[in-house]
Motif scaffolding. Structure first.
Motif, PDB file in Angstrom:
ATOM      1  N   ASP A  98      -6.973  -0.579  -3.366  1.00  0.00           N
ATOM      2  CA  ASP A  98      -5.757  -2.133  -2.072  1.00  0.00           C
ATOM      3  C   ASP A  98      -7.009  -2.676  -1.420  1.00  0.00           C
ATOM      4  O   ASP A  98      -8.122  -3.071  -1.254  1.00  0.00           O
ATOM      5  CB  ASP A  98      -5.699  -0.643  -1.048  1.00  0.00           C
ATOM      6  CG  ASP A  98      -4.543  -0.816   0.066  1.00  0.00           C
ATOM      7  OD1 ASP A  98      -3.343  -1.106  -0.305  1.00  0.00           O
ATOM      8  OD2 ASP A  98      -4.544  -0.956   1.055  1.00  0.00           O
ATOM      9  N   ASP A  99      -5.762  -4.508  -1.213  1.00  0.00           N
ATOM     10  CA  ASP A  99      -6.502  -5.230  -0.678  1.00  0.00           C
ATOM     11  C   ASP A  99      -7.643  -6.166  -1.077  1.00  0.00           C
ATOM     12  O   ASP A  99      -8.832  -6.224  -1.167  1.00  0.00           O
ATOM     13  CB  ASP A  99      -6.834  -4.837  -0.094  1.00  0.00           C
ATOM     14  CG  ASP A  99      -5.486  -4.985   1.205  1.00  0.00           C
ATOM     15  OD1 ASP A  99      -4.571  -5.200   1.691  1.00  0.00           O
ATOM     16  OD2 ASP A  99      -5.916  -4.367   2.843  1.00  0.00           O
TER      17      ASP A  99
ATOM     18  N   SER B  16       0.458  -1.079   0.039  1.00  0.00           N
ATOM     19  CA  SER B  16       0.457  -0.024   0.514  1.00  0.00           C
ATOM     20  C   SER B  16       0.644   1.500  -0.207  1.00  0.00           C
ATOM     21  O   SER B  16       0.632   2.408  -0.971  1.00  0.00           O
ATOM     22  CB  SER B  16      -0.724  -0.149   1.319  1.00  0.00           C
ATOM     23  OG  SER B  16      -1.599  -1.243   1.209  1.00  0.00           O
TER      24      SER B  16
HETATM   25 MG    MG Z   1      -1.971  -2.628   2.531  1.00  0.00          MG
END
Ligand code: MG
Ligand code: ADP
Length: 261
Positions: free
Chosen positions: A174-175, A120
């Motif tokens: 993200d993710d 991230s």
């Molecule tokens: Mg992350």
């Protein structure tokens, strides 16, 4: 004309307010005085005032883009320790941010690695650098965006919601591995990927390798189709290192437990 008469209550000040030229309004009195003192040609004064207005307008625009991007302010390239991730070359990352025409082709970035390795942080840092280069970026947890798109689909405005995302050159999701397999969820994600394919870029962080993305896109055909679109012309960042967080914690506790010399 005296300097004071150019301030907010003067005629010039009022006109600059009306025309929404705040920087010129702020600087007019001083620059006019300097111009009188130094005998500038009229053209130089006009150009200087306009230049300042344009420069500040650009700064304000970048600030607005950064605020809208939802990027963490401190996750920058300057705070990213490349030596902690030997699989990633600083030169490659710099190339992505300096030559950003890949965004015009809708090319993607995929960052893989266990939790805590800096996925991230690195993608945020790239996002900031692209904003500095005048590009538009949105950082969002993948599951948050999926929820937003699902709600839009329920209200029959998914196409409009997808169109809104078009103003971003890069969407950082993200993710992706935390999105779960409810069919309605995953198909909006697939629609987003298909919609942006070869047009607008997506950057994704994932804790799990492609082989486990069947958990994200329930149906195998959809998983294959999504991966196929994402990897086409993608830069893949493999971050197979030990968790930075864990290493940092270990370093701190080692320091603490070191007996005093
Ligand atoms: Mg992350
Ligand atoms: P991931 O997204 O892979 O789970 P993060 O990017 O959230 O990991 O990183 C975890 C924490 O460690 C964050 O606070 C991040 O800023 C920091 N971090 C990770 N890798 C680095 C690095 N190479 N240099 C500096 N800080 C890092």
């Amino acid at each position: 004309m005296s300097g004071a008469s150019l301030n907010a209550d003067g005629r010039l000040g009022m006109m600059l307010t009306e025309l929404r030229l705040p920087t010129m309004k702020r600087l007019a009195a001083d620059l006019c005085a300097q111009s009188d003192r130094e005998g500038w040609a009229a053209r130089r004064l006009v150009e200087t005032l306009l230049e300042q207005e344009m420069a500040e307008r650009e700064v304000r625009r970048f600030e607005r883009h950064r605020a809208i991007s939802c990027l963490s302010p401190d996750k920058r390239l300057s705070t990213f320790d490349f030596s902690a991730v030997p699989t990633i070359s600083r030169a490659n990352v710099t190339a992505l941010t300096q030559g950003h025409e890949w965004l015009d082709r809708g090319a993607n970035i995929l960052a893989f690695g266990a939790p805590g390795v800096g996925k991230s942080h690195l993608l945020s840092a790239i996002g900031h650098a692209l904003i500095d280069a005048g590009r538009r970026v949105l950082f969002t947890r993948c599951s948050d965006l999926v929820q937003r798109l699902q709600a839009a689909r329920r209200d029959l405005r998914l196409p409009q919601e997808l169109a809104k995302l078009d103003r971003f050159d890069l969407l950082i999701l993200d993710d992706i591995s935390y999105v779960r397999r409810d069919q309605a969820e995953t198909s909006v994600l697939f629609e987003l990927i298909a919609e942006r394919y070869e047009r607008k870029s997506i950057a994704i962080t994932a804790n799990t390798p492609f082989s486990q993305w069947g958990d994200v896109f329930d149906d195998t055909a959809m998983t294959v189709a999504a991966i196929d679109r994402l990897v086409h012309r993608a830069t893949i960042l493999e971050m197979n290192v030990e968790s930075y967080r864990r290493r940092a914690a270990q370093a701190t506790s080692a320091k603490r437990s070191k007996p005093p010399a």
